[in-house]
Design an enzyme around this catalytic site. Structure first.
Site, PDB file in Angstrom:
ATOM      1  N   TYR A  63       0.710  -1.328   0.054  1.00  0.00           N
ATOM      2  CA  TYR A  63      -0.046   0.014   0.052  1.00  0.00           C
ATOM      3  C   TYR A  63       1.036   1.129  -0.105  1.00  0.00           C
ATOM      4  O   TYR A  63       1.926   0.998   0.551  1.00  0.00           O
ATOM      5  CB  TYR A  63      -0.782   0.075   1.185  1.00  0.00           C
ATOM      6  CG  TYR A  63      -1.944  -0.961   0.963  1.00  0.00           C
ATOM      7  CD1 TYR A  63      -2.755  -1.146   0.010  1.00  0.00           C
ATOM      8  CD2 TYR A  63      -1.879  -2.158   2.193  1.00  0.00           C
ATOM      9  CE1 TYR A  63      -3.800  -2.170   0.231  1.00  0.00           C
ATOM     10  CE2 TYR A  63      -2.986  -3.074   2.211  1.00  0.00           C
ATOM     11  CZ  TYR A  63      -4.067  -3.118   1.174  1.00  0.00           C
ATOM     12  OH  TYR A  63      -5.107  -3.964   1.474  1.00  0.00           O
ATOM     13  N   GLU A  64       0.577   2.214  -0.842  1.00  0.00           N
ATOM     14  CA  GLU A  64       1.349   3.299  -1.106  1.00  0.00           C
ATOM     15  C   GLU A  64       2.020   3.972   0.033  1.00  0.00           C
ATOM     16  O   GLU A  64       2.963   4.825  -0.021  1.00  0.00           O
ATOM     17  CB  GLU A  64       0.988   4.077  -2.334  1.00  0.00           C
ATOM     18  CG  GLU A  64      -0.026   5.055  -2.156  1.00  0.00           C
ATOM     19  CD  GLU A  64      -0.400   5.760  -3.445  1.00  0.00           C
ATOM     20  OE1 GLU A  64      -1.466   5.481  -3.925  1.00  0.00           O
ATOM     21  OE2 GLU A  64       0.300   6.456  -4.064  1.00  0.00           O
ATOM     22  N   ALA A  65       1.081   4.223   1.152  1.00  0.00           N
ATOM     23  CA  ALA A  65       1.116   5.041   2.162  1.00  0.00           C
ATOM     24  C   ALA A  65       2.572   4.490   3.043  1.00  0.00           C
ATOM     25  O   ALA A  65       3.143   5.267   3.839  1.00  0.00           O
ATOM     26  CB  ALA A  65       0.074   5.510   3.241  1.00  0.00           C
TER      27      ALA A  65
ATOM     28  N   HIS B 103       3.204  11.605  -7.147  1.00  0.00           N
ATOM     29  CA  HIS B 103       3.575  11.290  -5.628  1.00  0.00           C
ATOM     30  C   HIS B 103       4.889  11.352  -5.570  1.00  0.00           C
ATOM     31  O   HIS B 103       5.509  11.694  -4.856  1.00  0.00           O
ATOM     32  CB  HIS B 103       2.881  10.209  -5.322  1.00  0.00           C
ATOM     33  CG  HIS B 103       2.050  10.144  -3.826  1.00  0.00           C
ATOM     34  ND1 HIS B 103       1.045   9.300  -3.655  1.00  0.00           N
ATOM     35  CD2 HIS B 103       2.090  10.884  -3.097  1.00  0.00           C
ATOM     36  CE1 HIS B 103       0.536   9.659  -2.744  1.00  0.00           C
ATOM     37  NE2 HIS B 103       1.266  10.774  -2.078  1.00  0.00           N
TER      38      HIS B 103
END
Lengths: 276, 324, 324, 276
Positions: A63-65, B103
């Site tokens: 998960y990118e966080a 990002h």
């Protein structure tokens, strides 16, 4: 929290499942076992959690966080949710996971978008002219990066004529035919990425069909139609001319076992899948 | 040792109008909301936000008219509101300059700032409009002339790879914020910061900034944090001010403390659809509230107790999240 | 899940002659010594070492004739031997190509490898002979021709800063090792790695490498490490093989386990002054010892108990260190 | 482990201290309170630990292996020692501390070297021709980086004619007049570093004298001579002509209090300072 379910592998009949169910199930089936999978918030999370319970128990979810190898027992509402941390191999931050993404370690990514064109270019930024927009969306987030650097990307999209477009209003996330800057020239993704070409969009799953890509032409084609959807209906809901030449027929519906897992294990709270 | 404790009001007074600011957290998680509300009460203006990503806090700042430049890659409320209405309005009215990155770009911009280099290379986002020079909005506004030392001369650069012949790589400029505001679970009285769970891009954001303000659920003895220094995120010496503000990230959520208050965020997201709705909401929840403590009282205890996380799971097992 | 447990012998058999190798640790701390000894017993040859810094383990590999290229910034035994005699001899005999960088350079080379970019920029080492093109030894040896994809075309690059006009910055090429061998306090059976205390440059070294072998003081349940995943250093999926080898970093020291065995290192450093001394030492402590277990028995229990760290201090309070 | 000592601030007489004691004490006096100090293995560690016990209780010590703000009660034998971790604000790794160094956060660094020239250029790499060396030393380590990027550097050196040289055999660590590559031109450090000029060598402390630098010419001059050392003795032990024009006289010897702290608190085990 884990429940033992009777594994009923019979396919559900129309009316026994929703479009969202089919989306999640079709997406989950894209995951091969042992793959490293990058998932964004929403249906992608449902899909990887379902895959981990079915065909790909050894997949590693990023998960990118900043979590790797999550084994959540409670559905994360977003990739920043503490539920992503549960059972994961490492909880760190974005730099860790984006570095690993760029290193070429991600096999498959699930992403969404507001608009898509026939080359798999996706817009999550703006409707209308970027310099004079009709509506501002959240923006790229990691969509762009993940789709730039994962080996395969599966997009989960809502099928509407205004979303499946001849040309996206803003090219947020790169498909198979892209605009190379600073020159602005359109070219095949393979050419644009050169030695750093790792792959690209592999499938688009909408609420009406599954699409794949001809990697040479870079064009999307219809792979399967969801039960009840005809070529005519699909074309009516698409802003460009569809290629049905390689259509394999109907998308396999969810099995009862998959639906049970979705509703009883993955999303019992009804966050993304409210009970019928 | 210099005493780094300040009241929330004093700490926020350190932030100047026109400053370049960044924050801890990710979308709707671990945002320094108590400081955001106080910034609004102190009517900060002309802020230049540079954020790895934005969220509810950014929409509030924008809705209140505090922001003039936004450099980031994402803004919204996740599940609780897909459209950043305040930003949408301010773009259309020309009140905000928006500079879109991805990002990875903006993360590397922070890391470049943290490492003291002017840029970092990345492969991310080839072939997309993020690199379209027509969409260099700070350039179009004439702000890339070097007068503001925190705005680089270019939005992107390109350079060939001389080492492995991998072709032309993208260069992103360092982010050099004036101030980073962090919300953490714990801070020591000298400034050592411990963050539990995901650390998002806090380390990069704090180290890139010239000044660091830390709001924490609790101020604990330095000696306690220094017993396990391999669990700490930031060294004390880079922290300028510390503030204790329990529940200070509400309505955003944080690992091991409280879950996202989805209903609260939804209410704001809905109100934010119009200018007047936004104003009414801010009047009720920000301007009409004198302090962080008043805010918590207005929320009331039972609301907070539903959000409080379970000690084992680190998330709330009481919060109602879905429709079942 | 695939079982990642191997014997030390099997794990080391995965390393090919001619490979580019890197290691965990810092100078004489937390080096994968059990694996080094096994590499020597298996007579690995033509190794290309790329290390943020070297130490006793490197001197042993060099002394045994296992190394043909060394890219790093430092080699020695710290307090226990200031001169890297084996390297000195091998340089003079022309058996080793030495490519000198600075600490920051080689660290950034690893980080570039970990991040999948071909290089990183840095300001470090301007005005010094490290940048002297006459001293590009791989270039002089004709090895920068692209035939070995792990050797970059240039030792350094230079590029102007287009963003803040800070001048010409130095570019260092990514390090792309075949294998990284890590010694850690704990590894889970699926490969999750926890390192306590300082992590040195282990994260960058492991992520830069194509294959990661982890030797640990103990293999623990994955579930145990996954209860506090914010304390872990490496995710399981990048680890290819795990080996349990208690005291496997001896004679180097490690936080919370055992101190440096300074006398042991001094003995090796002294022996290493001559070719024959080195051979005798290796015969006694490596080739004449069949396994890691035999090595520990040869050291004996009381020696190890003096090195064992105190649970509170994380270093030994029993080891005699100075002359008082 | 902390001991309360009677604070005898009287200076010790010759014979009551060693050259190493004076080195450590003189180095410690270079630390201002509240400064961020980067220290390498050996005498530099003694110096910062002594400074923290005397004139600079609020200094923050960074050890390059990855600790910030150490409050060691047991003398680290090297910067990788677990003793560096004791009481520190953060134990991380090299990337953390070198990034912060390059960010310009380090006020003062203590370093050593094998050779030094009159511009403060230091060699820790090789004796003789680099391409055909007489003796190989460990190499730069972080010496080069730290000296490139700290605001002030203090070198602690052994005074010998072969070590204080007209020109170092290999320029490992940059002084005030350096060779800029790729051109190879000699220039003032300020010019070579341009906008990234943060400072440079501030003092050299040997077992015979304390030197400082004229920042304009970049040349070393003698600041103070250690007790018992004459200009003649110093010049005999130096490979280039010394500038005595700004010599302020004698280096202040250690106080009894400083010596007590060194021997009873900082290095009671006699690791670097064996008891007489």
């Amino acid at each position: 929290m884990e429940k033992v379910l009777v594994q009923n592998k019979m396919y559900a009949a129309p009316g026994e499942y929703t479009a969202a169910d089919l989306l999640a199930v079709a997406a989950a089936r894209e995951v091969n076992n042992d793959e490293v999978v990058f998932a964004g918030t929403g249906l992608p999370v449902l899909a990887v959690m379902l895959a981990a319970q079915t065909t790909a128990p050894d997949c590693k979810v990023i998960y990118e966080a900043g979590t790797i190898g999550s084994r959540s027992t409670s559905l994360p509402s977003s990739v920043g949710d503490p539920r992503c941390v549960e059972g994961c191999s490492i909880a760190s931050g974005l730099l860790d996971v984006f570095d690993q993404l760029q290193r070429g370690r991600v096999d498959l990514a699930f992403l969404g978008g507001a608009e898509i064109d026939q080359y798999g270019n996706v817009n999550t930024t703006v409707v209308g002219d970027y310099l004079n927009p009709d509506m501002r969306f959240p923006g790229s987030g990691g969509n762009n990066d993940i789709n730039s650097l994962a080996k395969r990307t599966v997009f989960i999209m809502v099928q509407e004529k205004r979303r499946f477009k001849e040309e996206v209003d803003y090219l947020t996330s790169p498909g198979w035919r892209v605009r190379q800057w600073p020159s602005g020239e359109w070219m095949h993704r393979r050419e644009a990425y050169g030695k750093k070409f790792l792959g690209g969009p592999s499938a688009v799953i909408s609420n009406m069909a599954v699409y794949r890509f001809d990697e040479e032409t870079g064009r999307m084609y219809v792979d399967t139609l969801h039960p009840g959807i005809t070529e005519e209906i699909l074309q009516e809901n698409t802003g460009f001319t569809l290629d049905f030449s390689r259509c394999r027929g109907e998308t396999l519906p969810p099995t009862h076992a998959e639906l049970d897992i979705l509703y009883e294990v993955v999303d019992p709270e009804g966050i993304f899948l409210p009970k019928k | 040792m210099r005493d780094k404790r300040y009241s929330l009001k004093e700490a926020v007074q350190m932030i100047q109008d026109g400053s370049m600011i960044t924050f801890s957290g990710f979308t709707i998680w671990r945002r320094p909301m108590a400081a955001i509300y106080e910034m609004l009460r102190q009517e900060k203006r002309n802020l230049h936000l540079i954020e790895v990503n934005s969220g509810t806090h950014t929409e509030m700042l924008m809705g209140a008219g505090a922001v003039s430049i936004w450099e980031s890659c994402w803004n919204g409320h996740e599940l609780y509101g897909k459209v950043p209405y305040c930003m949408d309005r301010k773009i259309k009215s020309g009140e905000i300059i928006v500079e879109d990155y991805s990002h990875q770009h903006i993360l590397y911009r922070m890391q470049a700032g943290a490492a003291g280099v002017p840029y970092l290379p990345t492969w991310a986002s080839r072939g997309t409009d993020i690199l379209n020079p027509e969409y260099d909005m700070l350039g179009k506004a004439g702000l890339r002339d070097g007068k503001n030392p925190r705005i680089p001369f270019q939005k992107f650069g390109y350079a060939p790879d001389p080492f492995y012949n991998e072709g032309e790589i993208i260069l992103v400029p360092a982010a050099r914020p004036d101030v980073c505001i962090i919300h953490a679970q714990q801070v020591g009285e000298e400034g050592t910061v411990r963050v539990m769970g995901q650390t998002f891009s806090d380390e990069q954001a704090a180290k890139a900034a010239d000044k660091v303000i830390v709001i924490a659920e609790e101020i604990v003895p330095e000696s306690y944090l220094r017993e396990d220094p391999d669990r700490n995120l930031l060294p004390s010496y880079i922290v300028d001010a510390i503030v204790e503000a329990p529940w200070g990230a509400h309505p955003t959520g944080m690992y091991g403390c409280y879950d996202v208050d989805g209903a609260f965020i939804s209410d704001f997201a809905t109100a934010s659809k119009t200018e007047s709705g936004t104003q009414d909401w801010l009047d009720e929840w920000v301007y009409g509230v004198g302090s962080h403590e008043e805010y918590l009282d207005k929320l009331n205890v039972s609301r907070l107790m539903n959000l409080r996380t379970n000690s084992f799971y680190k998330y709330s097992t009481r919060a109602k999240r879905g429709s079942n």
